[in-house]
Structures are given as C-alpha cells and as structure tokens.
Design an enzyme around this catalytic site. Structure first.
Site, mmCIF file in Angstrom:
data_model
loop_
_atom_site.group_PDB
_atom_site.id
_atom_site.type_symbol
_atom_site.label_atom_id
_atom_site.label_comp_id
_atom_site.label_asym_id
_atom_site.label_seq_id
_atom_site.Cartn_x
_atom_site.Cartn_y
_atom_site.Cartn_z
ATOM 1 N N GLY A 153 0.763 -1.249 0.000
ATOM 2 C CA GLY A 153 0.000 0.000 0.000
ATOM 3 C C GLY A 153 0.788 1.290 0.000
ATOM 4 N N GLU A 157 4.085 4.246 5.777
ATOM 5 C CA GLU A 157 2.850 3.449 5.747
ATOM 6 C C GLU A 157 1.795 4.140 4.886
ATOM 7 O OE1 GLU A 157 1.067 1.052 6.249
ATOM 8 O OE2 GLU A 157 1.946 -0.231 7.787
ATOM 9 N N ASP A 158 0.814 3.368 4.455
ATOM 10 C CA ASP A 158 -0.331 3.980 3.777
ATOM 11 C C ASP A 158 -1.376 4.431 4.801
ATOM 12 O OD1 ASP A 158 -0.910 1.348 4.439
ATOM 13 O OD2 ASP A 158 -1.801 0.819 2.525
ATOM 14 N N ASP A 214 -4.316 1.930 11.232
ATOM 15 C CA ASP A 214 -5.684 1.725 11.733
ATOM 16 C C ASP A 214 -5.654 1.138 13.151
ATOM 17 O OD1 ASP A 214 -4.909 -0.694 10.583
ATOM 18 O OD2 ASP A 214 -6.884 -1.182 9.835
ATOM 19 N N THR A 265 -0.308 -4.337 13.836
ATOM 20 C CA THR A 265 0.816 -4.795 13.005
ATOM 21 C C THR A 265 1.968 -3.801 13.087
ATOM 22 O OG1 THR A 265 -0.746 -5.836 11.510
ATOM 23 C CG2 THR A 265 1.489 -5.546 10.685
ATOM 24 N N LYS A 273 -6.321 6.442 10.701
ATOM 25 C CA LYS A 273 -7.694 6.213 11.172
ATOM 26 C C LYS A 273 -7.603 6.088 12.681
ATOM 27 C CE LYS A 273 -9.591 3.528 7.328
ATOM 28 N NZ LYS A 273 -10.268 2.244 7.052
ATOM 29 N N PHE A 282 -13.971 2.769 4.852
ATOM 30 C CA PHE A 282 -13.005 1.988 4.089
ATOM 31 C C PHE A 282 -12.642 2.778 2.834
ATOM 32 C CE2 PHE A 282 -11.346 -1.246 1.300
ATOM 33 C CZ PHE A 282 -10.528 -1.949 2.165
ATOM 34 N N ASP A 319 -6.004 -0.565 -1.348
ATOM 35 C CA ASP A 319 -6.771 -1.449 -2.219
ATOM 36 C C ASP A 319 -8.047 -1.958 -1.572
ATOM 37 O OD1 ASP A 319 -5.305 -3.169 -0.346
ATOM 38 O OD2 ASP A 319 -6.127 -4.806 -1.531
ATOM 39 N N ARG A 339 -5.661 0.456 -6.351
ATOM 40 C CA ARG A 339 -4.443 1.055 -5.785
ATOM 41 C C ARG A 339 -3.960 2.260 -6.601
ATOM 42 N NH1 ARG A 339 -2.337 -2.219 -1.775
ATOM 43 N NH2 ARG A 339 -2.602 -4.452 -2.030
#
Ligand code: HPA
Ligand code: MG
Length: 172
Positions: A42, A97-98, A101, A105, A129, A150, A157, A163
């Site tokens: 991402g 990062e994209d 949330d 991770t 987010k 979302f 994606d 993307r």
C-alpha cells in the site's frame, strides 16, 4: 456493474500535503541520510512521491508484514519480505505506511525494527484512522486523519483493486 467511488481527498490536496511533509522531514533530519522502509504494497505510491519531494538523500527499502491473530493470541508477526540488520543498524529509519488503523501490526513492526538498532526510528503515514486503534500507537508524520470509512486509492486497495487511483476515495 462498476463500483462508485466518492472522492474523499483529491489529488491536489494529497500533493500539497506530501510537499509539506517532505519539507518538515527535510528540516527535522537536516544533514542526515534517511532510510525509507516502505511497507508493501500500500505505501509504495506515497513513499515514492514523498521521496521525490525531499532534498535529503533518501534510501529506499521495502518490507511486507502480515499479522496473524489466533483466538487468544495478541498477534503473530510474519515478515513476507524483510531487510537485513545491516540496512538498518546505525541509520535514521522512517517506516512509511499507507494507513494506520488498529496499530497492531505496525507496533509489532516497530519493535522488530527497533531490535535492529537504528540510530533513530519514526513512522510516517499518509492516512491515520485514529478512532480504529486497538493498541496505543502514534505516528510521527501524518498526512490526513480520517474516520473509519473503508478507503481506496493512492496505494490502498479493495481486494487488490483501485491502488492506482490518484486520489483517496470511498467505495459506495
Ligand atoms: N482501505 C484499504 N486498506 C486498509 C484500510 C482501508 O480503509 N484500512 C486498513 N487497511
Ligand atoms: Mg498497509
């Protein structure tokens, strides 16, 4: 039937914000070399656009992490693509990062990278987010804070689709 996508953040606004972030990072890291640890898939669009707007030397590395969560476990990090310790030790590293949330991770990835002794470590994300966090996590450089819709585009994606949209949008 084609999906309908509403524009949430238009391309011009993203470009302007990336320029601001690049200027801030240039200023904060003046005189240093930076390693971008771009999280696939991402973040690759954002990482490249950010790197292009920076004047400091930026070295690009790529990682891909997957976090499996069992019923009672807090998550198990699996690196599908990793970088060796030599690429990180003693370097000024920025994880790109994209979207942040849950923070799960990313906090595992951050611990893993810290264990490889970077000179410094920061996290830069296009989107945050913040209301989706399940573990406490704060990014150092954030493009836009959004709600829990979302979103797709600019690297993000939906089942690997969308993307390459040049904006961030919401699938209706
Ligand atoms: N879109 C795509 N991928 C994601 C999102 C999203 O909104 N949130 C976390 N991963
Ligand atoms: Mg991601």
């Amino acid at each position: 039937m084609a999906d309908t996508i509403d524009v949430l953040i238009p391309e011009e606004k993203i470009n302007a914000r990336i320029k601001e972030l690049a200027e801030r990072i240039d200023c904060d890291y003046a005189g240093k070399e930076i390693i971008f640890l771009c999280t696939l898939k991402g973040a690759c669009f954002f990482a490249c656009e950010l790197a292009k707007r920076m004047t400091l030397p930026v070295f690009m590395e790529f990682i891909q992490a997957k976090s499996y969560e069992g019923k009672n476990s807090t998550g198990n990090l699996v690196m599908k693509l990793d970088v060796p310790e030599e690429a990180i030790a003693g370097k000024h590293v920025i994880i790109v990062e994209d979207v942040i949330d849950t923070g799960r991770t990313l906090s595992h990835v951050k611990q893993l990278i810290l264990s490889r002794h970077p000179a410094s470590l920061a996290v830069c994300s296009l989107l945050d987010k913040h209301e989706c966090r399940v573990v406490p996590f704060e990014g150092d450089y954030i493009g836009f804070t959004i709600g829990d819709d979302f979103v797709v585009g600019y690297g993000l994606d939906w089942d690997q689709k969308y993307r390459n949209l040049p904006y961030v949008g919401i699938v209706r």
